[in-house]
Design a protein around this motif. Sequence first.
Motif, mmCIF file in Angstrom:
data_model
loop_
_atom_site.group_PDB
_atom_site.id
_atom_site.type_symbol
_atom_site.label_atom_id
_atom_site.label_comp_id
_atom_site.label_asym_id
_atom_site.label_seq_id
_atom_site.Cartn_x
_atom_site.Cartn_y
_atom_site.Cartn_z
ATOM 1 N N GLY A 32 42.660 48.060 28.917
ATOM 2 C CA GLY A 32 42.413 49.490 28.754
ATOM 3 C C GLY A 32 41.790 50.129 29.972
ATOM 4 O O GLY A 32 41.888 51.358 30.173
ATOM 5 N N HIS A 33 41.161 49.325 30.813
ATOM 6 C CA HIS A 33 40.603 49.830 32.067
ATOM 7 C C HIS A 33 41.603 49.723 33.216
ATOM 8 O O HIS A 33 41.269 50.048 34.363
ATOM 9 N N GLU B 152 41.691 44.106 44.163
ATOM 10 C CA GLU B 152 42.593 45.253 44.247
ATOM 11 C C GLU B 152 43.373 45.402 42.945
ATOM 12 O O GLU B 152 43.553 44.434 42.194
ATOM 13 N N PRO B 153 43.857 46.624 42.635
ATOM 14 C CA PRO B 153 44.687 46.808 41.446
ATOM 15 C C PRO B 153 45.962 45.977 41.530
ATOM 16 O O PRO B 153 46.471 45.717 42.628
ATOM 17 N N LEU B 154 46.477 45.562 40.372
ATOM 18 C CA LEU B 154 47.720 44.820 40.297
ATOM 19 C C LEU B 154 48.725 45.594 39.458
ATOM 20 O O LEU B 154 48.339 46.399 38.598
ATOM 21 N N ASP B 155 49.983 45.339 39.700
ATOM 22 C CA ASP B 155 51.055 46.004 38.948
ATOM 23 C C ASP B 155 50.926 45.657 37.468
ATOM 24 O O ASP B 155 50.976 44.484 37.090
ATOM 25 N N LEU B 156 50.761 46.677 36.632
ATOM 26 C CA LEU B 156 50.576 46.430 35.202
ATOM 27 C C LEU B 156 51.816 45.838 34.550
ATOM 28 O O LEU B 156 51.713 45.166 33.522
ATOM 29 N N ALA C 176 53.052 46.114 23.545
ATOM 30 C CA ALA C 176 52.956 47.569 23.653
ATOM 31 C C ALA C 176 51.831 48.021 24.581
ATOM 32 O O ALA C 176 51.714 49.216 24.867
ATOM 33 N N MET C 177 51.018 47.073 25.065
ATOM 34 C CA MET C 177 49.845 47.412 25.872
ATOM 35 C C MET C 177 50.144 47.234 27.355
ATOM 36 O O MET C 177 50.484 46.128 27.796
ATOM 37 N N GLU D 102 49.637 40.175 16.912
ATOM 38 C CA GLU D 102 49.057 40.342 18.246
ATOM 39 C C GLU D 102 50.126 40.373 19.329
ATOM 40 O O GLU D 102 49.956 41.033 20.362
ATOM 41 N N TYR D 103 51.245 39.658 19.125
ATOM 42 C CA TYR D 103 52.296 39.675 20.128
ATOM 43 C C TYR D 103 52.915 41.070 20.235
ATOM 44 O O TYR D 103 53.210 41.558 21.328
ATOM 45 N N ASN D 104 53.122 41.707 19.092
ATOM 46 C CA ASN D 104 53.669 43.060 19.104
ATOM 47 C C ASN D 104 52.708 44.029 19.779
ATOM 48 O O ASN D 104 53.111 44.911 20.544
ATOM 49 N N ALA D 105 51.403 43.874 19.486
ATOM 50 C CA ALA D 105 50.402 44.764 20.079
ATOM 51 C C ALA D 105 50.303 44.545 21.584
ATOM 52 O O ALA D 105 50.202 45.505 22.356
#
Length: 223
Positions: A54-55, A135-139, A84-85, A78-81
């Motif tokens: 979420g961050h 550093e940020p990573l590709d989500l 979707a995240m 949890e796999y479905n959630a």
Amino acid sequence: MSEPHENTPGRGKTPKAREIEPSAPDEFGRVQCWWGDGKGKTTAAMGMGFRAAGHGFRVHMLQFMKGGAASVEDVRGEYNAIRAMPGFSYENAGHYGWHGMRDGSEDTDHESEADAGFERARELVEAARAVDLTEPLDLDGDPEAGMHMLLLDEVVYAANRELVDPDELVKLIETKPDNLELVLTGGHEKPEYLYDGADLVTHVRKEKHQFEEGQRARKGTEY
């Protein structure tokens, strides 16, 4: 004189949801372990995973031992959630049933799956070593492109049963990248071998469990 909420998280402001954008943690790099005979170890680890994602941090979960059972459906909530995240991914290295149980599964198959799962864990740790975790990573990137948090669910269960060598798990902890947050779960027996290397150890203790009264796993709470 400082404002009354100046030193509190959020400075006293009411938290609000924001758009998730790729970001990087400032203080990741610790090792957490959740063990015990109580319910909620995996749930707690995944809760941290969702919080981190979420961050905008990149999170990956590798599950050991959980390949399915007659008491649950072939799709876990949890796999479905997770799917979707943004920034959260998973993979399963489990085998049908549970090691040491009379459920029709072969212990040798569990051993083989655990071996393969731990080799995959090594690969993921090495993948994290190859990138800059500050550093940020590709989500949407593959886990081979690195992650800020790695959840090894039920790896302690596998190590306690020596399907995974406990010494090798300790070595994995000792050699992980400094900025990789590593979360380990599983097992009813105290993992003494992890205490020197772990920064946080939580014992989830059972006081009462509905399974003792014959309640089967329920959709939406256990899977």
